[in-house]
Design a protein around this motif. Structure first.
Motif, PDB file in Angstrom:
ATOM      1  N   ARG A  42     -11.436 -26.315 -51.037  1.00 24.00           N
ATOM      2  CA  ARG A  42     -10.624 -25.532 -50.322  1.00 24.00           C
ATOM      3  C   ARG A  42      -9.763 -24.507 -51.633  1.00 24.00           C
ATOM      4  O   ARG A  42      -9.416 -23.498 -51.673  1.00 24.00           O
ATOM      5  CB  ARG A  42      -9.465 -26.036 -49.713  1.00 24.00           C
ATOM      6  CG  ARG A  42      -8.345 -26.693 -50.384  1.00 24.00           C
ATOM      7  CD  ARG A  42      -7.170 -26.824 -49.548  1.00 24.00           C
ATOM      8  NE  ARG A  42      -6.391 -27.921 -50.093  1.00 24.00           N
ATOM      9  CZ  ARG A  42      -6.012 -29.173 -49.722  1.00 24.00           C
ATOM     10  NH1 ARG A  42      -6.840 -29.579 -48.570  1.00 24.00           N
ATOM     11  NH2 ARG A  42      -5.197 -29.835 -50.134  1.00 24.00           N
TER      12      ARG A  42
ATOM     13  N   GLU B 253      -5.323 -22.464 -43.807  1.00 25.51           N
ATOM     14  CA  GLU B 253      -5.264 -23.294 -42.739  1.00 25.51           C
ATOM     15  C   GLU B 253      -3.869 -23.090 -41.983  1.00 25.51           C
ATOM     16  O   GLU B 253      -3.015 -22.629 -42.493  1.00 25.51           O
ATOM     17  CB  GLU B 253      -5.034 -24.747 -43.285  1.00 25.51           C
ATOM     18  CG  GLU B 253      -5.301 -25.923 -42.027  1.00 25.51           C
ATOM     19  CD  GLU B 253      -6.224 -25.803 -41.246  1.00 25.51           C
ATOM     20  OE1 GLU B 253      -5.998 -24.876 -39.927  1.00 25.51           O
ATOM     21  OE2 GLU B 253      -7.392 -26.254 -41.299  1.00 25.51           O
TER      22      GLU B 253
ATOM     23  N   TYR C  22      -2.832 -32.671 -44.592  1.00 25.39           N
ATOM     24  CA  TYR C  22      -3.987 -31.723 -44.851  1.00 25.39           C
ATOM     25  C   TYR C  22      -4.068 -31.382 -46.376  1.00 25.39           C
ATOM     26  O   TYR C  22      -4.936 -31.724 -47.045  1.00 25.39           O
ATOM     27  CB  TYR C  22      -4.015 -30.777 -43.869  1.00 25.39           C
ATOM     28  CG  TYR C  22      -4.994 -29.579 -44.591  1.00 25.39           C
ATOM     29  CD1 TYR C  22      -6.418 -29.733 -44.462  1.00 25.39           C
ATOM     30  CD2 TYR C  22      -4.499 -28.347 -45.010  1.00 25.39           C
ATOM     31  CE1 TYR C  22      -7.200 -28.858 -44.994  1.00 25.39           C
ATOM     32  CE2 TYR C  22      -5.305 -27.304 -45.610  1.00 25.39           C
ATOM     33  CZ  TYR C  22      -6.576 -27.635 -45.332  1.00 25.39           C
ATOM     34  OH  TYR C  22      -7.625 -26.792 -45.989  1.00 25.39           O
TER      35      TYR C  22
ATOM     36  N   ALA D 208      -9.292 -31.769 -48.522  1.00 26.25           N
ATOM     37  CA  ALA D 208     -10.475 -31.347 -47.798  1.00 26.25           C
ATOM     38  C   ALA D 208     -10.406 -29.871 -47.624  1.00 26.25           C
ATOM     39  O   ALA D 208      -9.445 -29.340 -47.543  1.00 26.25           O
ATOM     40  CB  ALA D 208     -10.462 -32.158 -46.352  1.00 26.25           C
TER      41      ALA D 208
ATOM     42  N   ALA E  86     -11.476 -28.262 -44.436  1.00 24.51           N
ATOM     43  CA  ALA E  86     -11.066 -28.286 -43.191  1.00 24.51           C
ATOM     44  C   ALA E  86     -10.084 -29.130 -42.519  1.00 24.51           C
ATOM     45  O   ALA E  86     -10.303 -30.325 -42.700  1.00 24.51           O
ATOM     46  CB  ALA E  86     -12.643 -28.402 -42.396  1.00 24.51           C
ATOM     47  N   GLY E  87      -9.175 -28.601 -41.831  1.00 26.62           N
ATOM     48  CA  GLY E  87      -8.158 -29.534 -41.382  1.00 26.62           C
ATOM     49  C   GLY E  87      -8.652 -30.069 -39.904  1.00 26.62           C
ATOM     50  O   GLY E  87      -9.734 -29.913 -39.747  1.00 26.62           O
TER      51      GLY E  87
ATOM     52  N   GLN F  43     -12.247 -28.199 -38.169  1.00 23.33           N
ATOM     53  CA  GLN F  43     -13.453 -29.047 -38.242  1.00 23.33           C
ATOM     54  C   GLN F  43     -14.421 -29.176 -37.138  1.00 23.33           C
ATOM     55  O   GLN F  43     -15.648 -28.825 -37.067  1.00 23.33           O
ATOM     56  CB  GLN F  43     -13.405 -30.552 -38.687  1.00 23.33           C
ATOM     57  CG  GLN F  43     -12.440 -31.204 -37.499  1.00 23.33           C
ATOM     58  CD  GLN F  43     -11.947 -32.604 -37.803  1.00 23.33           C
ATOM     59  OE1 GLN F  43     -12.587 -33.627 -36.830  1.00 23.33           O
ATOM     60  NE2 GLN F  43     -11.647 -33.263 -38.778  1.00 23.33           N
TER      61      GLN F  43
ATOM     62  N   THR G   4     -16.272 -30.350 -45.999  1.00 21.50           N
ATOM     63  CA  THR G   4     -15.376 -31.608 -46.196  1.00 21.50           C
ATOM     64  C   THR G   4     -14.268 -31.166 -45.438  1.00 21.50           C
ATOM     65  O   THR G   4     -13.755 -30.166 -45.106  1.00 21.50           O
ATOM     66  CB  THR G   4     -14.780 -31.889 -47.732  1.00 21.50           C
ATOM     67  OG1 THR G   4     -14.004 -30.544 -48.019  1.00 21.50           O
ATOM     68  CG2 THR G   4     -15.975 -31.994 -48.789  1.00 21.50           C
ATOM     69  N   THR G   5     -13.647 -32.395 -44.996  1.00 13.79           N
ATOM     70  CA  THR G   5     -12.533 -32.413 -43.823  1.00 13.79           C
ATOM     71  C   THR G   5     -11.601 -33.630 -43.710  1.00 13.79           C
ATOM     72  O   THR G   5     -12.183 -34.513 -44.661  1.00 13.79           O
ATOM     73  CB  THR G   5     -13.344 -32.152 -42.433  1.00 13.79           C
ATOM     74  OG1 THR G   5     -12.371 -32.053 -41.379  1.00 13.79           O
ATOM     75  CG2 THR G   5     -13.858 -33.364 -41.804  1.00 13.79           C
TER      76      THR G   5
ATOM     77  N   SER H 139     -14.533 -33.403 -32.549  1.00 15.87           N
ATOM     78  CA  SER H 139     -15.659 -33.306 -33.423  1.00 15.87           C
ATOM     79  C   SER H 139     -16.778 -34.157 -33.132  1.00 15.87           C
ATOM     80  O   SER H 139     -17.939 -33.907 -32.983  1.00 15.87           O
ATOM     81  CB  SER H 139     -15.169 -33.383 -34.883  1.00 15.87           C
ATOM     82  OG  SER H 139     -14.291 -32.198 -35.082  1.00 15.87           O
TER      83      SER H 139
ATOM     84  N   ARG I 108     -11.994 -37.956 -48.903  1.00 18.87           N
ATOM     85  CA  ARG I 108     -12.432 -36.727 -47.814  1.00 18.87           C
ATOM     86  C   ARG I 108     -13.304 -37.336 -46.996  1.00 18.87           C
ATOM     87  O   ARG I 108     -14.066 -38.151 -47.310  1.00 18.87           O
ATOM     88  CB  ARG I 108     -12.675 -35.599 -48.674  1.00 18.87           C
ATOM     89  CG  ARG I 108     -11.401 -34.911 -49.559  1.00 18.87           C
ATOM     90  CD  ARG I 108     -12.063 -33.861 -50.390  1.00 18.87           C
ATOM     91  NE  ARG I 108     -13.296 -34.001 -51.067  1.00 18.87           N
ATOM     92  CZ  ARG I 108     -13.607 -33.121 -51.932  1.00 18.87           C
ATOM     93  NH1 ARG I 108     -13.432 -31.891 -52.124  1.00 18.87           N
ATOM     94  NH2 ARG I 108     -14.835 -33.340 -52.308  1.00 18.87           N
TER      95      ARG I 108
END
Length: 338
Positions: free
Chosen positions: A181, A246, A272, A277, A279-280, A284, A300-301, A308, A332
């Motif tokens: 990020r 985010e 977060y 990562a 994506a929060g 995701q 990565t998340t 999900s 992550r």
């Protein structure tokens, strides 16, 4: 015909939205029994009906069982037809979740589209408008399409009445990798109030400031909206990073202290930021479908949500494309296709 048990996995509206989007993208019809069987009040709600009506409209589809309270439905897609569409939920049901249902099919259409959607823009259990405009759409634009969304009017629960406009210029989807990020650039916490006591905003900001203690004082601001939009309250916490922005949110609810809502949202943002990562927890599951249609990609998340995993399972059933989730040495999670 794909048969789906609506109580499995996430067990709610996610199953409906993803199945409808995938049907439009693949041409595969589906039937769902036990609709929203994992919820306290199963069956279709008004926002789910509107989402499926939107999918049927843009996809020339036939859909039976499309009434509020229905526990079974069948969806037979036709061809996606881009154009100008207007959908009114009629309640505070989420405009963003209607967008989720038709966005990717229209991103891959053969001409531009404009959507006007009326309903809730800032309500519980759904991403707010700012998540669409600042988080999701900028990432999707990196894949090729041009996307622009505007907020014409806020819509809070229970009144609704919000209005957004989304313009989509389609393009073939280019696979991307979203691994880092980047540097944290700025944070912002806004407490929106409309038709309720202004001190609620102050209480939320004070509670959020205790959690995000390293953010400067000028990052915290109340926003007074017109009383005619209310009653309504939303706390928006935004973290702008080098490669992604985010947004975490909380929404005022009767019987729940404003401080508790704010503290929970702020802790979610702190978690977060501490994860490293890309994506929060909400971004995701929104990335899985466009990445699947691009044919490859990874990001990565934080720990994968049930939303999900449900989305990934549906993608596999409709397309045969499999996502894998694994934790790396830094804690992550990596979501990758293939």
């Amino acid at each position: 015909m794909i048969t789906i048990d609506g109580s499995e996995g996430e067990g709610g509206g996610q199953v409906l939205r993803y199945a409808a989007a995938l049907a439009l993208l693949t041409g595969e019809p589906f039937t769902i029994a036990n609709v929203r069987g994992g919820r306290a009040k199963p069956g279709l709600m008004r926002q789910h009906v509107t989402a499926l009506e939107a999918a049927a409209a843009v996809g020339s589809a036939e859909c039976s069982g499309l009434t509020v309270g229905s526990r079974e439905l069948t969806f037979r897609p036709g061809s996606v037809v881009p154009g100008e569409y207007h959908f009114a939920i009629g309640t505070a049901g989420s405009t963003a979740l209607v967008v989720q249902t038709v966005l990717v099919p229209l991103m891959l259409a053969d001409a531009p589209s404009r959507l006007v959607i009326e309903g809730g823009t800032h309500a519980a259990s759904a991403p707010p408008f700012e998540f669409l405009s600042q988080t999701l759409l900028p990432v999707l634009e990196r894949m090729g399409p041009r996307l622009s969304v505007t907020l014409d009017r806020h819509g809070f629960y229970p009144r609704g009445g919000g209005r957004i406009m989304l313009d989509i210029t389609p393009a073939p989807l280019t696979a991307i990798a979203c691994m880092e990020r980047g540097t944290f650039k700025a944070g912002k916490v806004e407490a929106l109030v409309a038709g309720i006591p202004f001190d609620i905003a102050d209480r939320e900001l004070k509670a959020a400031r205790k959690v995000l203690a390293d953010w400067p004082d000028d990052a915290f601001a109340p926003v007074q909206l017109s009383a005619e939009l209310g009653p309504g309250n939303a706390l928006l916490i935004t973290a702008e990073c080098e490669h992604v922005t985010e947004v975490m949110s909380a929404f005022g609810q009767i019987g729940i202290p404003a401080e508790r809502l704010a503290k929970t949202a702020a802790k979610r943002m702190a978690g977060y930021l501490g994860s490293g990562a890309f994506a929060g927890p909400y971004l995701q599951d929104q990335l899985l479908l466009p990445f699947a249609m691009a044919g490859q990609g990874a990001f990565t998340t934080v720990k994968p949500s049930e939303h999900s995993r449900t989305a990934a399972a549906l993608i596999a059933r409709f397309t045969g494309r499999q996502f894998s989730f694994g934790e790396d040495a830094e804690g992550r999670w990596l979501a990758s296709l293939g």
